[in-house]
Scaffold this motif. Sequence first.
Motif, PDB file in Angstrom:
ATOM      1  N   GLY A 138       0.767  -1.269   0.151  1.00 13.40           N
ATOM      2  CA  GLY A 138      -0.390   0.112   0.144  1.00 13.40           C
ATOM      3  C   GLY A 138       0.929   1.707   0.479  1.00 13.40           C
ATOM      4  O   GLY A 138       0.384   2.107   0.007  1.00 13.40           O
ATOM      5  N   GLU A 139       2.229   0.773  -0.276  1.00 12.29           N
ATOM      6  CA  GLU A 139       3.152   2.355   0.333  1.00 12.29           C
ATOM      7  C   GLU A 139       4.437   1.653  -0.727  1.00 12.29           C
ATOM      8  O   GLU A 139       4.276   1.096  -1.360  1.00 12.29           O
ATOM      9  N   TYR A 140       4.981   2.981  -0.865  1.00 14.29           N
ATOM     10  CA  TYR A 140       6.250   3.079  -1.996  1.00 14.29           C
ATOM     11  C   TYR A 140       7.404   3.800  -0.846  1.00 14.29           C
ATOM     12  O   TYR A 140       7.414   4.870  -0.868  1.00 14.29           O
ATOM     13  N   THR A 141       8.403   2.592  -0.685  1.00 17.92           N
ATOM     14  CA  THR A 141       9.641   2.615  -0.575  1.00 17.92           C
ATOM     15  C   THR A 141      11.206   2.682  -1.315  1.00 17.92           C
ATOM     16  O   THR A 141      10.764   1.672  -2.322  1.00 17.92           O
ATOM     17  N   GLU A 142      11.766   3.261  -1.013  1.00 16.25           N
ATOM     18  CA  GLU A 142      13.302   2.641  -1.671  1.00 16.25           C
ATOM     19  C   GLU A 142      13.748   1.328  -2.356  1.00 16.25           C
ATOM     20  O   GLU A 142      14.215   1.337  -3.080  1.00 16.25           O
ATOM     21  N   GLN A 143      13.708   0.822  -0.614  1.00 17.61           N
ATOM     22  CA  GLN A 143      13.637  -0.830  -0.695  1.00 17.61           C
ATOM     23  C   GLN A 143      12.573  -1.735   0.138  1.00 17.61           C
ATOM     24  O   GLN A 143      11.241  -1.395   0.772  1.00 17.61           O
ATOM     25  N   THR A 144      13.067  -2.926   0.253  1.00 19.21           N
ATOM     26  CA  THR A 144      12.020  -3.867   0.600  1.00 19.21           C
ATOM     27  C   THR A 144      12.105  -3.707   2.067  1.00 19.21           C
ATOM     28  O   THR A 144      13.523  -3.971   2.938  1.00 19.21           O
ATOM     29  N   GLU A 145      11.194  -3.857   2.639  1.00 23.53           N
ATOM     30  CA  GLU A 145      11.458  -3.422   4.171  1.00 23.53           C
ATOM     31  C   GLU A 145      10.653  -4.826   4.998  1.00 23.53           C
ATOM     32  O   GLU A 145      10.168  -5.916   4.422  1.00 23.53           O
ATOM     33  N   ASP A 146      11.718  -4.469   5.950  1.00 18.22           N
ATOM     34  CA  ASP A 146      11.065  -6.001   6.508  1.00 18.22           C
ATOM     35  C   ASP A 146      10.269  -6.907   6.745  1.00 18.22           C
ATOM     36  O   ASP A 146       9.712  -7.200   7.178  1.00 18.22           O
ATOM     37  N   ARG A 147       9.224  -5.414   6.922  1.00 19.85           N
ATOM     38  CA  ARG A 147       7.853  -5.078   8.175  1.00 19.85           C
ATOM     39  C   ARG A 147       7.108  -6.010   6.818  1.00 19.85           C
ATOM     40  O   ARG A 147       6.326  -6.423   7.035  1.00 19.85           O
ATOM     41  N   HIS A 148       7.367  -5.674   5.641  1.00 23.77           N
ATOM     42  CA  HIS A 148       6.462  -5.975   4.372  1.00 23.77           C
ATOM     43  C   HIS A 148       6.557  -7.843   4.769  1.00 23.77           C
ATOM     44  O   HIS A 148       5.558  -8.677   3.935  1.00 23.77           O
ATOM     45  N   GLN A 149       8.404  -8.544   4.398  1.00 16.93           N
ATOM     46  CA  GLN A 149       8.135  -9.748   4.004  1.00 16.93           C
ATOM     47  C   GLN A 149       7.619 -10.506   5.162  1.00 16.93           C
ATOM     48  O   GLN A 149       7.542 -11.406   5.115  1.00 16.93           O
TER      49      GLN A 149
END
Length: 165
Positions: A138-149
């Motif tokens: 639901g958001e854009y971040t410049e890197q894959t976030e640990d919280r998403h994984q």
Amino acid sequence: VAANLLVHRMGGPAAVTAKFREMGDAVTRLDRYEPDLGLVLSADLRDTTSPLAIAQLVRRITSGDVLKPASRDRLVGWMRGTRTGAKRLRAGLPAEWSIGNKTGTGRTEGTTNKCNDIAVAFPPGGNPVVVAGFFDSGEYTEQTEDRHQAVLADVGTIAAEWVTS
């Protein structure tokens, strides 16, 4: 590059989709080559599947008769040797299970980050289990976030609890 070469050798994305249909998958489709697959726009139907469809397809490929035994064993060996996804489904599945997986990540400015994984897990003494998880942050971040994984790690935990209950 390797995936593009294989897709081209098979006759292009439409031929790959036709092969999926031959294997009983009426949902999964391939429309483009890499790196365009990483550009995932909302409501875009190109290059899509569902967790259920891809799990059933991977089950047919990794434990059915779609491939010859030697080819199936080679593919599963490659999946087991994969080092990506340690924080995704693998993180939630029991350490004593042998696991092979394939991750997918969509992260392009102007879109929302996607964090996907499909795993074939081999519980000791049990039948193979295929688990698929797709997460749109639901958001854009410049890197894959640990919280998403971590969302996919939770999916792995839930799947393992279901299998062992």
